[in-house]
Structure formats: C-alpha cells, structure tokens
Design an enzyme around this catalytic site. Structure first.
Site, PDB file in Angstrom:
ATOM      1  N   LYS A  55       2.729   2.716   4.828  1.00 28.46           N
ATOM      2  CA  LYS A  55       2.274   1.371   5.207  1.00 28.46           C
ATOM      3  C   LYS A  55       0.918   1.404   5.903  1.00 28.46           C
ATOM      4  CE  LYS A  55       6.952  -0.411   5.627  1.00 28.46           C
ATOM      5  NZ  LYS A  55       6.993  -0.852   4.227  1.00 28.46           N
ATOM      6  N   GLU A  68       6.132   2.783  11.238  1.00 29.97           N
ATOM      7  CA  GLU A  68       6.594   4.022  10.583  1.00 29.97           C
ATOM      8  C   GLU A  68       6.169   5.265  11.344  1.00 29.97           C
ATOM      9  OE1 GLU A  68       7.306   3.143   5.862  1.00 29.97           O
ATOM     10  OE2 GLU A  68       5.294   3.748   6.465  1.00 29.97           O
ATOM     11  N   THR A  84       5.620  -3.024  -4.614  1.00 24.81           N
ATOM     12  CA  THR A  84       5.418  -2.065  -3.514  1.00 24.81           C
ATOM     13  C   THR A  84       4.031  -2.249  -2.908  1.00 24.81           C
ATOM     14  OG1 THR A  84       6.727  -0.488  -4.786  1.00 24.81           O
ATOM     15  CG2 THR A  84       5.551   0.373  -2.856  1.00 24.81           C
ATOM     16  N   GLY A 142       3.009  -6.482   0.811  1.00 24.05           N
ATOM     17  CA  GLY A 142       2.940  -6.898   2.218  1.00 24.05           C
ATOM     18  C   GLY A 142       1.854  -6.137   2.969  1.00 24.05           C
ATOM     19  N   ASP A 143       1.671  -4.887   2.608  1.00 19.55           N
ATOM     20  CA  ASP A 143       0.623  -4.086   3.264  1.00 19.55           C
ATOM     21  C   ASP A 143      -0.760  -4.607   2.898  1.00 19.55           C
ATOM     22  OD1 ASP A 143       2.644  -2.478   4.269  1.00 19.55           O
ATOM     23  OD2 ASP A 143       2.539  -1.087   2.583  1.00 19.55           O
ATOM     24  N   GLY A 168       2.217   1.045  -8.022  1.00 18.19           N
ATOM     25  CA  GLY A 168       1.970   1.740  -6.768  1.00 18.19           C
ATOM     26  C   GLY A 168       1.502   0.803  -5.676  1.00 18.19           C
TER      27      GLY A 168
HETATM   28  O1  RIB Z   1       5.175  -0.803   2.109  1.00 15.22           O
HETATM   29  C1  RIB Z   1       5.207   0.134   1.068  1.00 15.22           C
HETATM   30  C2  RIB Z   1       5.189   1.524   1.640  1.00 15.22           C
HETATM   31  O2  RIB Z   1       6.363   1.741   2.406  1.00 15.22           O
HETATM   32  C3  RIB Z   1       5.175   2.622   0.612  1.00 15.22           C
HETATM   33  O3  RIB Z   1       3.883   3.003   0.224  1.00 15.22           O
HETATM   34  C4  RIB Z   1       5.970   3.730   1.280  1.00 15.22           C
HETATM   35  O4  RIB Z   1       5.235   4.886   1.521  1.00 15.22           O
HETATM   36  C5  RIB Z   1       6.512   3.130   2.570  1.00 15.22           C
HETATM   37  O5  RIB Z   1       5.764   3.471   3.653  1.00 15.22           O
END
Ligand code: RIB
Length: 276
Positions: A40, A139, A230, A233-234, A269
């Site tokens: 993240k 994280e 995936t 949100g980041d 990704g």
């Molecule tokens: O938010 C997605 C991310 O969550 C992924 O890239 C994974 O590595 C986790 O950290």
C-alpha cells in the site's frame, strides 16, 4: 509546492487469477503467476508521483533481489528512496493476491521487512515542514505510524492517514489527520473502536466519496473494462495527497483522486507496468 512523504509498505505481489474465489477449506486452480510491485505504501507513492508531486518513500525492504529491484524501480519513477532501509535479516514483504473474473481480489500479506520499520525511517519526517504532506497506511508497525504522525503534526506537516488494513490507532493520532481515509467497512470499525475523527473521508466504491459532507461522484468504469481492482484505493490516496501537497482545494484534490482510482482498475496489478 509541498512534497509527499509516504511512510509505508513495499511488497512483492504474487498474483494469480481464478474463475471464482475458493470457500474456506476448498482448493481451486489458479491461472498464471505474476510478480508485481505492490504494497500500500509504495502503491500510494507511485500514484502521488504520477499525479505530479515530489515524492519521498519511507519504509524498508530486505537485502534481496526483490528489494533491490523495487528500490531501483521507484528511483526510475522519480521517487526519492533515501528513506527506504535495506534490512539484512528480513525478506522483502510479500503479498499473496488472488483475482477473480470480476476483478475482485483477496490479499494476504507476509510483512517481512515492513514489520521492522522503526524510528530510523522518521528522520525525513523531522526534516519536513509546512506545505508537505505525510501519507501513512497501516501495513507497518502502528507505533512507528503514530510517532511519524506526531512528529509531522508538530512540524506543521499535513497528515493523511489511510486506515487500511484496519487497525485501531492510538486515540491521540486520529485527530492529527486531515483527513483519515477509510472505506465503508473500515468506517464502521473506526466508529466502533476509536470513534470518528474530525476530518473523515469515506469512500463508497461506485457511489463516490464523502469528506465531512463534501460529496463527490465516482468516475464510472464499465464492468467489461475492470481488469483488476487491486490498488485502486491506494491510487486514490496517493493522488489525493499529491493534490493537497500541490495546494489544491478539497474538491479539486478529490476529483484527481477519483480519476486516479478509476484509472487503476483498468490495468493489471496495483501499479501501472508493475512487473518486478
Ligand atoms: O492495496 C493493495 C495492496 O495491498 C497490494 O499491492 C498488496 O501488496 C497489499 O499491500
């Protein structure tokens, strides 16, 4: 123009695809296996840089091929990596990701070096100042996140906390953030544990976002064009922090963040061209 300091995780994402996710106790066959840049923290750093901000990444990788490749990748994207420690006794963090046909994922993270990020990462926060933005997620150890937020706030740095994956932060940390960014599910957990902070930005997926009553609509993506959710949100958080560091108002920063989140579901990704 301020800078974005992103304190957080760097993971190698091991990604496979399934028709449908398995039930507990069930095995299904996956198709393909890719090694992609993720985590993240680094996902957000890459999104902030793509949005035009000057970005510093703070975190840790292992002293292994993946860690070295990841630091090189970030440098290649113009992100400063002096704040990324290379730890000799830890593997680079790894995420096991399964994506189904609708682009929805499940993720399990083995923290590795991310679990050892400590105060040595905070020197660059101590050197930051007004105009800069500190962006954190959860994280890495919560104690490090808490100290970083406290130092940043004392130095007049704007703090943005993405409370994902959800964990209860100390009660004195959340009021330092402007905003705390959560999805609906995390917002419920937050309300039940710490209570809601004064600056709260909730994302509702296709239903848009709400930042203390300021609503903005999602940028719609036709289901057929959703490849992989995936990191969406980041991308949102990274672009939001970039907009704020570049002096944008809430509405403009939200617009950029929503566009970045929508763009992120169109590629495989968590980052564009993420192969490590
Ligand atoms: O938010 C997605 C991310 O969550 C992924 O890239 C994974 O590595 C986790 O950290």
């Amino acid at each position: 123009m301020g800078r974005v300091l992103v304190l957080g995780s760097l993971n190698v994402d091991l990604v496979t695809h399934v028709d449908r996710h398995p039930q507990p106790g069930e095995t299904v066959l996956g198709e393909g296996l890719e090694r992609l840049a993720g985590g993240k923290g680094a996902n957000q750093a890459v999104a902030a840089a793509a949005a035009g901000a000057e970005v510093l990444m703070l975190g840790a990788v292992g002293d292994d091929d993946a860690g070295r490749a990841y630091v090189d990748r970030l440098r290649g994207l113009g992100i400063a990596t002096e704040g990324v420690a290379v730890l000799p006794d830890q593997p680079t963090g790894t995420a096991l990701i399964v994506v189904d046909e609708a682009g929805e994922n499940t993720i399990v993270v083995a923290a590795g070096a991310n679990g050892q990020v400590g105060d040595e990462a905070l020197g660059l926060v101590e050197a930051a100042g007004p105009g800069d933005v500190l962006l954190v997620q959860l994280e890495i150890p919560l104690a490090t996140v808490s100290r970083a937020c406290t130092i940043a706030a004392l130095r007049g740095v704007r703090v943005v906390v993405n409370a994902a994956p959800y964990a209860a932060l100390p009660a004195d940390v959340l009021p330092l953030a402007d905003p705390v960014v959560v999805n609906e599910h995390e917002a419920r957990l937050l309300a039940e544990s710490s209570g809601l902070p004064s600056s709260l930005l909730v994302t509702f997926g296709a239903d848009g976002v709400d930042w203390n009553g300021l609503r903005a609509s999602a940028v719609s993506v036709p289901p057929a064009e959703v490849v992989d959710t995936t990191g969406a949100g980041d991308a949102f958080c990274g672009a939001l922090a970039a907009g704020l560091a570049m002096g944008q108002g809430h509405e403009e920063a939200l617009g950029g963040a929503l566009s970045a989140g929508a763009a992120a579901v169109r590629h495989p990704g968590a980052q564009p061209d993420a192969r490590l």
